[in-house]
Scaffold this active site. Structure first.
Site, mmCIF file in Angstrom:
data_model
loop_
_atom_site.group_PDB
_atom_site.id
_atom_site.type_symbol
_atom_site.label_atom_id
_atom_site.label_comp_id
_atom_site.label_asym_id
_atom_site.label_seq_id
_atom_site.Cartn_x
_atom_site.Cartn_y
_atom_site.Cartn_z
ATOM 1 N N ASP A 1 -20.057 -35.173 -9.669
ATOM 2 C CA ASP A 1 -20.649 -34.815 -11.154
ATOM 3 C C ASP A 1 -20.701 -33.435 -11.128
ATOM 4 O O ASP A 1 -21.497 -32.702 -10.484
ATOM 5 C CB ASP A 1 -21.904 -35.313 -11.049
ATOM 6 C CG ASP A 1 -23.003 -34.942 -12.428
ATOM 7 O OD1 ASP A 1 -22.259 -34.546 -13.400
ATOM 8 O OD2 ASP A 1 -24.081 -34.841 -12.030
ATOM 9 N N THR B 1 -23.856 -25.831 -13.542
ATOM 10 C CA THR B 1 -24.561 -24.860 -12.555
ATOM 11 C C THR B 1 -24.169 -25.394 -11.004
ATOM 12 O O THR B 1 -23.894 -24.513 -10.135
ATOM 13 C CB THR B 1 -26.012 -24.668 -12.846
ATOM 14 O OG1 THR B 1 -26.353 -24.232 -13.885
ATOM 15 C CG2 THR B 1 -26.507 -23.674 -11.632
ATOM 16 N N VAL C 1 -22.425 -32.176 -7.837
ATOM 17 C CA VAL C 1 -22.848 -33.243 -6.847
ATOM 18 C C VAL C 1 -21.725 -34.009 -6.638
ATOM 19 O O VAL C 1 -20.994 -34.638 -7.366
ATOM 20 C CB VAL C 1 -24.213 -34.086 -7.660
ATOM 21 C CG1 VAL C 1 -24.515 -35.238 -6.344
ATOM 22 C CG2 VAL C 1 -25.012 -32.910 -8.035
ATOM 23 N N GLY D 1 -21.366 -35.676 -23.574
ATOM 24 C CA GLY D 1 -20.778 -35.644 -22.086
ATOM 25 C C GLY D 1 -20.549 -36.587 -21.304
ATOM 26 O O GLY D 1 -21.278 -37.702 -21.362
ATOM 27 N N ASP E 1 -21.497 -36.994 -18.318
ATOM 28 C CA ASP E 1 -22.396 -37.319 -17.209
ATOM 29 C C ASP E 1 -23.422 -38.187 -17.982
ATOM 30 O O ASP E 1 -24.236 -38.982 -17.185
ATOM 31 C CB ASP E 1 -23.117 -35.903 -16.650
ATOM 32 C CG ASP E 1 -23.446 -35.084 -17.923
ATOM 33 O OD1 ASP E 1 -22.652 -34.989 -18.917
ATOM 34 O OD2 ASP E 1 -24.193 -34.053 -17.772
ATOM 35 N N THR F 1 -28.998 -27.728 -15.630
ATOM 36 C CA THR F 1 -28.788 -26.656 -16.492
ATOM 37 C C THR F 1 -29.827 -26.684 -17.846
ATOM 38 O O THR F 1 -30.419 -25.985 -18.114
ATOM 39 C CB THR F 1 -27.536 -26.019 -16.557
ATOM 40 O OG1 THR F 1 -26.684 -26.149 -15.480
ATOM 41 C CG2 THR F 1 -27.436 -24.536 -17.084
#
Length: 254
Positions: free
Chosen positions: A6, A10, A13, A107, A109, A132
């Protein structure tokens, strides 16, 4: 084994799955200028911490909020793993319909979060992802992504406050003992933690009213363990929700 990444603006993961089990996980700083070779070096270092190597990786799935890194991870997978990475985006089977004005804006994610939340909890769901930015992902009872909201992330807001307000020093990001701060540090901490908890509760209540459902609300992301305990509307904290969604998406494209 499956490597799930992921890639946020910033932080990145990384999760290593052995079947459905999350065998290992890491959190690293996202460097937008990294090449495929540098990404391979980073992954080798992380894997070696657990006595593993790239040879243990059978496949890779990536959700990247940084488009250029999606390209570099794809290159790295071809050159270092000998196969194509599954990059979550248009054309990938997710099982989630995007019922929004422009699906291309969503997005990857957020798609992964929606997949995991609906699979785990069923029915209407709201995911609050503390990254973020704070993403609010709203999933209908049918499992469709129907939109949400995006708010400034907590750390971004605190950094901006410290940069723009000369008399406000940067403080440790923790929950104070009480909402009424008695010094500058506890004033800022109260506004940050309890203020953002109020933001979450306010939006979730509005979403539930519009859905006409007491949608299950789950928090994820790096700062979820800090803020979620102070939210009245958050029922679950799932730190690895996005990785779970990526694993499910990979399986749906197998």
């Amino acid at each position: 084994m499956l490597l799930a990444l992921d890639v946020g603006n910033t932080q990145t993961v990384v999760g290593l799955y052995d079947g459905v089990t999350l065998a290992d996980h890491w959190r690293t700083t996202t460097v937008r200028t990294h090449t495929g070779d540098e990404l391979a070096l980073m992954l080798v270092g992380l894997l070696e911490l657990r006595g593993r190597g790239l040879a243990d990786i059978d496949a890779m799935v990536v959700a990247s909020s940084v488009p250029q890194l999606a390209v570099e991870y794809a290159t790295m997978s071809r050159e270092r793993l000998g196969g194509e990475a599954l990059i979550v985006g248009p054309g990938v089977r997710t099982g989630v319909a995007l019922r929004v004005d422009n699906p291309l804006e969503v997005g990857p994610d957020r798609v992964a979060n929606s997949v995991a939340a609906h699979a785990q909890f069923g029915g209407a769901c709201i995911v609050v992802d503390f990254g973020t930015a704070i993403n609010f992902d709203v999933v209908s009872a049918a499992g469709d992504f129907v939109g949400g909201a995006i708010a400034p992330g907590l750390q971004v807001a605190l950094d901006a406050l410290g940069d723009r307000a000369a008399r406000l020093q940067k403080v440790e990001l923790v929950a104070p003992d009480r909402a009424i701060g008695t010094n500058t540090s506890t004033n800022v901490q109260s506004g940050a933690v309890f203020g953002w908890a109020g933001l979450v509760d306010g939006l979730v209540r509005r979403f539930r009213a519009e859905l006409g459902s007491e949608a299950t609300t789950v928090a994820t992301g790096g700062l979820a363990p800090l803020v979620a305990p102070h939210c009245d509307t958050v029922q679950h904290v799932e730190p690895w929700l996005t990785l779970q969604g990526l694993r499910l998406i990979y399986e749906r494209n197998g």
